[in-house]
Design a protein around this motif. Structure first.
Motif, PDB file in Angstrom:
ATOM      1  N   TYR A   1     -30.262  19.349   1.806  1.00  0.00           N
ATOM      2  CA  TYR A   1     -31.359  20.250   1.406  1.00  0.00           C
ATOM      3  C   TYR A   1     -30.679  21.719   1.245  1.00  0.00           C
TER       4      TYR A   1
ATOM      5  N   PRO B   1     -27.320  17.837  -5.564  1.00  0.00           N
ATOM      6  CA  PRO B   1     -26.931  18.538  -4.379  1.00  0.00           C
ATOM      7  C   PRO B   1     -26.856  17.445  -3.305  1.00  0.00           C
TER       8      PRO B   1
ATOM      9  N   ARG C   1     -31.468  19.059 -12.855  1.00  0.00           N
ATOM     10  CA  ARG C   1     -31.183  19.131 -11.720  1.00  0.00           C
ATOM     11  C   ARG C   1     -31.901  20.382 -10.836  1.00  0.00           C
ATOM     12  N   TYR C   2     -32.573  21.427 -11.665  1.00  0.00           N
ATOM     13  CA  TYR C   2     -33.249  22.395 -11.184  1.00  0.00           C
ATOM     14  C   TYR C   2     -34.654  21.761 -10.963  1.00  0.00           C
TER      15      TYR C   2
ATOM     16  N   PHE D   1     -29.539  21.978  -2.279  1.00  0.00           N
ATOM     17  CA  PHE D   1     -30.726  22.028  -3.104  1.00  0.00           C
ATOM     18  C   PHE D   1     -31.368  23.537  -3.151  1.00  0.00           C
ATOM     19  N   GLU D   2     -31.323  24.039  -1.974  1.00  0.00           N
ATOM     20  CA  GLU D   2     -32.145  25.454  -1.909  1.00  0.00           C
ATOM     21  C   GLU D   2     -31.087  26.250  -2.748  1.00  0.00           C
TER      22      GLU D   2
ATOM     23  N   CYS E   1     -34.724  20.084  -7.780  1.00  0.00           N
ATOM     24  CA  CYS E   1     -34.501  20.881  -6.661  1.00  0.00           C
ATOM     25  C   CYS E   1     -35.865  21.335  -6.094  1.00  0.00           C
TER      26      CYS E   1
ATOM     27  N   LEU F   1     -31.412  25.986  -6.209  1.00  0.00           N
ATOM     28  CA  LEU F   1     -32.810  26.515  -6.881  1.00  0.00           C
ATOM     29  C   LEU F   1     -32.866  28.161  -6.705  1.00  0.00           C
TER      30      LEU F   1
END
Length: 293
Positions: A162, A159, A112-113, A165-166, A116, A169
């Motif tokens: 956006y 996620p 997942r990271y 996601f941010e 991201c 991360l």
């Protein structure tokens, strides 16, 4: 075509239903150079997570075969962007990606990271150095494109926007960035690869310039001495000036995909997507995480 005409076209499109088409316009027409650089740095920063960097060092894929690993990653991801998820070439690329990764039990958080980084780092780079900032339509479309890729890869709890996601991360890097000797070897090999694309006498200058573009948490994780403030300011200003110069040029009339980048060196006679990547032996080579028996 006028300079902002394609952006107006993007704004008339649906960023959810036409996400990959919008992403393709951004990558191949609006910001091909910026996406190439930002995705290089996106993958690079994952090494600062010791669990990723250490095991990448153990596989030797990014120390002994750095150019091939770079080429294969770029070409497989590029095929999905160029041809779409439903195309034969897009499906072939995803199959190759999945066959490599399914040989190993890679933690969902790590997968997942990495996903991201593909979403967040290009926007941050383009907003800082591009000839214009990314529009909201482009930002949403990029997130949706990688949500789709993540689902094809079987990644869980992707996620939903956006912003998510941010947030993921930033929190993941704050919790996990740390020193690892193997990760530093992978980092050095990658910096050497980037410098090798240019005349050899420029290598020290290019290494310093690359370090000047990295943020402090990343530099600390690899224990690099940060370039001085003047060097950082000069390098970042130079990249911004490039973006301003591009803004004055006519808009691109033909697409430029990652497979056309001069940095792709390993396949002068062409390639087949089904032959790219590694054939991993669990626990020995290929993907960075050992398969749990």
């Amino acid at each position: 075509m006028k300079r902002f005409e394609r952006l107006e076209r993007i704004r008339r499109m649906d960023p959810y239903r036409e996400a990959t088409e919008i992403y393709r316009l951004s990558v191949a027409y609006e910001f091909p150079w910026d996406f190439a650089r930002s995705l290089e740095l996106a993958l690079y920063r994952t090494y600062a997570v010791p669990r990723i960097g250490r095991l990448l060092a153990e596989t030797a894929e990014l120390t002994d075969r750095t150019q091939k690993r770079y080429d294969d990653t770029s070409l497989l991801l590029d095929a999905v962007v160029e041809h779409g998820f439903g195309s034969d070439r897009g499906r072939t690329a995803i199959r190759r990606i999945n066959r490599m990764h399914r040989s190993y039990d890679i933690p969902d958080d790590d997968m997942r990271y990495v996903l991201c980084t593909f979403v967040v780092m290009p926007k941050r780079w383009i907003d800082a150095y591009g000839w214009r900032r990314m529009s909201r339509h482009e930002t949403v479309a990029a997130a949706v494109h990688y949500q789709t890729l993540g689902r094809h890869m079987g990644i869980k709890d992707i996620p939903g926007s956006y912003e998510e996601f941010e947030t993921f991360l930033d929190a993941y890097e704050e919790a996990h960035f740390d020193w690892d000797e193997g990760a530093r070897r992978v980092s050095d090999a990658t910096l050497d690869l980037m410098a090798s694309w240019y005349p050899r006498p420029l290598a020290p200058l290019l290494r310093t310039a690359t370090l000047a573009l990295l943020d402090d948490p990343l530099l600390r994780a690899f224990r690099y001495t940060p370039p001085g403030p003047a060097t950082r300011a000069w390098v970042r200003r130079a990249v911004r000036l490039r973006g301003r110069a591009v803004r004055l040029l006519p808009p691109r009339s033909v697409p430029h995909f990652a497979r056309q980048n001069r940095e792709i060196k390993g396949y002068p006679n062409g390639y087949r997507l089904e032959d790219l990547g590694t054939r991993p032996v669990p626990g020995l080579r290929g993907c960075p995480v050992r398969h749990a028996e």
